[in-house]
Design a protein around this motif. Sequence first.
Motif: not given
Length: 161
Positions: A33-41, A44-52, A87-90, A100-101
Motif C-alpha cells: 500500500i503506497q501513497h502515489v499521485g501529486s499528494s505524495a510528491v 506538487s500542485i494538485s486537484k486536491g485528491d488522494l491516489d493510493i 480503479m476505485l473511488e470513495a 488503483q489495485i
Amino acid sequence: MRFLHPQDYQPIAGKIFEDIRQKFETMIPNANIQHVGSSAVDGSISKGDLDIFIGVPRDDHAETIRVFEQHGFKIKKGTLRTEELCMLEAECYQIDVAVQIVAFGSKFEFFLEFRDKLRADSKLVQEYNALKRSFQGVSPDKYREAKSQFIERVLLIKSGH
C-alpha cells in the motif's frame, strides 16, 4: 480544472492515506500500500485528491477489489479495468480518494515509478506544475491527454539522469 497549492491539500491527504493504509493492511496482508499521485510528491500542485496504489499478487486481485467495495469504494467509471488493474473511488472522506489495485509484476506498477521519478527531481515537479497551471480552467479531457503525454515522457527518462 482547478489546482491547489501543496500546503492546501497535502496535510489532509497524508492523514487520510495513513488512516486507509492502517485500516486495509490488516485486511489485505499481502498488499503493498503506497501513497502515489501529486499528494505524495513535495511541492506538487494538485486537484486536491488522494491516489493510493494497492499492489497485490495476481491471485488476490479480484478479492482485493471486493474488500474495497465492501468498505464503500466503487469502481471508477470510465477507467481501464483489466485482471491487472482496477480503479476505485470513495466519496466518504474530506477529499476525493482513488485507489488503483494493481497486480504485482504488471505494467501498471508505473504509478510507483512515476512518483519516484518526481520525488527525485524537483525540476520535473516544476515542469509538471507548469503543465497543470497551463490547463487551469480548461477541459479535464484536454488536461488528461497532456498529463498522459508528460507521464510517458517521464517514464522514458533513465534512472539517475
